[in-house]
Each structure stands twice: as C-alpha cells, then as structure tokens.
Design a protein around this motif. Structure first.
Motif, PDB file in Angstrom:
ATOM      1  N   THR A  38       3.197   4.244  -1.455  1.00 35.50           N
ATOM      2  CA  THR A  38       3.411   4.975  -2.710  1.00 35.50           C
ATOM      3  C   THR A  38       4.904   5.208  -2.863  1.00 35.50           C
ATOM      4  OG1 THR A  38       1.265   6.084  -2.505  1.00 35.50           O
ATOM      5  CG2 THR A  38       2.887   7.074  -3.994  1.00 35.50           C
ATOM      6  N   LYS A  74     -10.339  -8.860  -7.547  1.00 39.16           N
ATOM      7  CA  LYS A  74      -9.997  -7.441  -7.443  1.00 39.16           C
ATOM      8  C   LYS A  74      -9.448  -7.158  -6.056  1.00 39.16           C
ATOM      9  CE  LYS A  74     -14.122  -5.252  -5.529  1.00 39.16           C
ATOM     10  NZ  LYS A  74     -15.057  -4.114  -5.647  1.00 39.16           N
ATOM     11  N   ASP A  83      -0.955  -2.190  -4.578  1.00 41.52           N
ATOM     12  CA  ASP A  83      -2.378  -2.518  -4.460  1.00 41.52           C
ATOM     13  C   ASP A  83      -3.204  -1.928  -5.601  1.00 41.52           C
ATOM     14  OD1 ASP A  83      -2.209  -4.086  -2.233  1.00 41.52           O
ATOM     15  OD2 ASP A  83      -2.604  -2.469  -0.803  1.00 41.52           O
ATOM     16  N   GLN A  84      -2.782  -0.813  -6.108  1.00 45.29           N
ATOM     17  CA  GLN A  84      -3.547  -0.123  -7.135  1.00 45.29           C
ATOM     18  C   GLN A  84      -3.048  -0.434  -8.544  1.00 45.29           C
ATOM     19  OE1 GLN A  84      -3.615   4.127  -6.624  1.00 45.29           O
ATOM     20  NE2 GLN A  84      -5.191   4.443  -8.187  1.00 45.29           N
ATOM     21  N   ASN A  85      -1.757  -0.646  -8.705  1.00 45.99           N
ATOM     22  CA  ASN A  85      -1.194  -0.761 -10.048  1.00 45.99           C
ATOM     23  C   ASN A  85      -0.869  -2.185 -10.484  1.00 45.99           C
ATOM     24  OD1 ASN A  85       0.377   2.157  -8.998  1.00 45.99           O
ATOM     25  ND2 ASN A  85      -1.083   2.167 -10.671  1.00 45.99           N
ATOM     26  N   PHE A 129      -9.106  -0.835  -3.712  1.00 41.21           N
ATOM     27  CA  PHE A 129      -9.214  -0.062  -4.947  1.00 41.21           C
ATOM     28  C   PHE A 129     -10.206  -0.756  -5.876  1.00 41.21           C
ATOM     29  CE2 PHE A 129      -5.007   0.739  -3.215  1.00 41.21           C
ATOM     30  CZ  PHE A 129      -4.945   2.129  -3.237  1.00 41.21           C
ATOM     31  N   ASP A 130     -11.388  -0.181  -5.988  1.00 43.02           N
ATOM     32  CA  ASP A 130     -12.431  -0.792  -6.811  1.00 43.02           C
ATOM     33  C   ASP A 130     -12.099  -0.776  -8.294  1.00 43.02           C
ATOM     34  OD1 ASP A 130     -13.964  -1.390  -4.624  1.00 43.02           O
ATOM     35  OD2 ASP A 130     -15.098   0.484  -4.693  1.00 43.02           O
ATOM     36  N   ASP A 131     -11.182   0.106  -8.696  1.00 39.93           N
ATOM     37  CA  ASP A 131     -10.848   0.164 -10.115  1.00 39.93           C
ATOM     38  C   ASP A 131      -9.779  -0.851 -10.514  1.00 39.93           C
ATOM     39  OD1 ASP A 131      -8.941   1.424  -8.596  1.00 39.93           O
ATOM     40  OD2 ASP A 131      -8.518   2.987 -10.077  1.00 39.93           O
ATOM     41  N   ASN A 132      -9.161  -1.506  -9.541  1.00 36.66           N
ATOM     42  CA  ASN A 132      -8.153  -2.520  -9.852  1.00 36.66           C
ATOM     43  C   ASN A 132      -8.819  -3.892  -9.905  1.00 36.66           C
ATOM     44  OD1 ASN A 132      -5.819  -3.889 -10.351  1.00 36.66           O
ATOM     45  ND2 ASN A 132      -4.933  -3.604  -8.319  1.00 36.66           N
ATOM     46  N   PHE A 167       0.817  -1.214   0.000  1.00 35.38           N
ATOM     47  CA  PHE A 167       0.000   0.000   0.000  1.00 35.38           C
ATOM     48  C   PHE A 167       0.855   1.270   0.000  1.00 35.38           C
ATOM     49  CE2 PHE A 167       0.592  -1.478   4.340  1.00 35.38           C
ATOM     50  CZ  PHE A 167       1.053  -0.357   4.996  1.00 35.38           C
TER      51      PHE A 167
END
Length: 332
Positions: free
Chosen positions: A97, A198, A122-124, A202-205, A95
C-alpha cells in the motif's frame, strides 16, 4: 519615534492592500493539478497537468512512501520535465500500500506537494483479458489454450460460453490453468466464448471480458463413418446413372459415335497421286496376273548338315526350273 497618527493610518491601509498571487510570488509555485494514477496489467503511471509559468522550464519530482515505513523515498522521477512518471518498479511490490506525491520546481522556487490516494497494484490495477493461442476441437468439447502478458501466479481465469444459435450462457469455475475445456457440447455446433481474468487475492478486481471468439465442434467417429458411406453410395449411384446415360446416347446416336471414333479412311495424297498415273496397270490386270501364277509352298526338313546342304540345292533347282517354265510360257 513615529507619530501615533501616522502609525494608526498605516495599520488601517495594510489590510486593504491586495495580496500577491501564488503565480507572482517569487517564493511559491502553483501546485500540479489533476494528479491521477493509471494502472493496466501492473503497468503503473502517475500523470498530472503541467504548471504554467511566464519564464523558465518547470521541473517535477515524485516520491512515494509505504505503510511499513512512513518516510518518503524517491523513484526514477526526480527533476523531470515530463508530466508523467512510471513507477512500475520491481522494488515496489504489487501488494504494498503506497502513496505518491508530486511537486513543481523552478530553480529555488518550489510548489507544495500534492499527494495521491493510497494505491495497491493487486487491487487497483486493471487486469486485461488473456490472448487465445489455439482451440482444440472434439465431437463434444472445445479446449481453449491462452496466455496472459502478466507473469503473476495470483491470476485466475473464467470462460463464459454459449451456443451461437441461442442466448443461454454458461460459465466455468475460476481456475489458474491456462487451458480450459468446455465439455458436454453438441457435435458440429458453433459455440462462442469470452475469457476474463482476476487477481486471486482480491475478488473484486475482475478484469473485462475478451472479444468474442467462435469455434465449431468436430464430428464423432460414427458420423464420419456415415459421411463416408453416404459419399460412397452417392458416387456409385452417379457412376451407374452416367453409364446408363452413355449407353442410351450410343444407342440413339450410333452413326454419329461411330463417325467420331472410326472416321473414314483417306488415302495419303502421294499414294493417291501415284495410283492416278495413267501408266500404272489397272487393278483388274494385276489381280488376273496374280491368279494365273501357281502358288507353291516349300517345306524344308533339316536332319543333319549334309541333308541341309542337299535340301538347299534341291530347293534352288526347283526355283530355277519354275522360273524357266514361266519365261517360256510368256514367249509363246
């Protein structure tokens, strides 16, 4: 002191001289190009294009920093010859950055640092689909059991399914369970499904869908009982039909069946040869001799030991007299 004319001429000639390129400069190396981060299921990899030089082997160093500490730290990629660096390090949290940078080195000559964009695992990272372990089938449900290679509690799963003969698709809700039931299905029907994962934060990942798998629902208890009854009735009808066919066949081909099951008796060769001997008496003579003899029966009643001995003597005497009479008749 230099003459003013010579100094003026030198100043006019200096701007027209070509500047040395970065590759030819002994104090600077070209920077690595195409610096890219690849991440799949939290396996993180930094890659770049190699720096080409005429002499020597170029080494590379990679560093990273975080928002919490704006300072560059080294990872396990210092003075390496490969043009890639794996930074899947448990000390670097998923998590966080982070920003990475890489530079080329040739002895004392170094290139400028090249930084990447900010990266959050987590996001990428790309979350791959889980792997199906097995599918349990009932008359109206399919229960999917699967596992994921990523040991993360933040993953959630969704199943997209449809009847194989139609294109109408349905989706389950996102859940952290690795066992998902598809309910209210038709019995003895093939259903196809795909699973995706997923990261919960992060709902977009959202990862890609898995390959399509298809399974068939089972039959209900009533349908299985109906199958048993149908099979029993069919077997009974088949047996009756076969019995009738066999009976009609026997009636029509009685002689053939009789010949098959009761073949004609054949005298063994040695007995047949014995009967063909000319010295053997004829069968009619044997029958006449048997008819001339008077058959007799003997009856013995045993009451005691003495009676038994007397009865045996009487029987022996009777047999002797009978034999003597038959002998005298043959002489006459």
């Amino acid at each position: 002191m230099p003459r003013p004319g010579a100094a003026l001429l030198l100043c006019l000639l200096l701007p027209s001289l070509p500047e040395p390129s970065a590759a030819e400069s002994p104090l600077q190396l070209p920077t690595p190009q195409n610096v890219t981060i690849y991440s799949y299921n939290y396996q993180n990899l930094l890659t770049w294009a190699p720096v080409k030089v005429d002499n020597g082997s170029v080494l590379y160093t990679v560093q990273y920093n975080t928002l919490a500490c704006n300072c560059w730290e080294e990872i396990n990629c210092t003075n390496i010859t490969k043009t890639e660096c794996s930074f899947t390090d448990p000390d670097i949290k998923s998590f966080w950055t982070i920003t990475l940078r890489v530079r080329a080195e040739l002895g004392q000559v170094k290139s400028d640092w090249v930084e990447t964009n900010k990266f959050v695992a987590d996001q990428n990272t790309t979350i791959g689909p889980p792997v199906i372990v097995n599918v349990d089938s009932t008359s109206d449900s399919l229960f999917l059991n699967f596992l994921h290679t990523v040991k993360e509690d933040t993953l959630q799963y969704l199943v997209r399914y449809w009847e194989n003969s139609t294109n109408k698709q349905h989706e389950t809700k996102w859940t952290k369970n690795t066992r998902i039931g598809l309910l209210n299905l038709k019995q003895l029907t093939v259903y196809c499904f795909q699973i995706r994962a997923k990261v919960q934060v992060f709902d977009d990942n959202i990862g890609p869908l898995s390959e399509t798998n298809c399974h068939k629902t089972a039959a209900s208890g009533a349908m299985r009982a109906g199958f048993v009854v149908v099979i029993f009735v069919a077997a009974t009808v088949t047996v009756v039909i076969l019995a009738i066919v066999c009976f009609l066949f026997i009636q029509k081909f009685h002689q053939v069946v009789k010949y098959w099951f009761q073949p004609p008796f054949k005298i063994p060769p040695h007995i047949e040869e014995y009967l063909k001997d000319p010295e053997m008496p004829a069968l009619e003579e044997l029958q006449n001799d048997c008819a001339e003899e008077d058959p007799w029966d003997s009856l013995s009643v045993v009451s005691s030991a003495e009676g038994s001995q007397a009865l045996v003597r009487d029987t022996l005497n009777t047999n002797v007299h009978s034999n003597s009479r038959s002998t005298e008749s043959e002489k006459t």
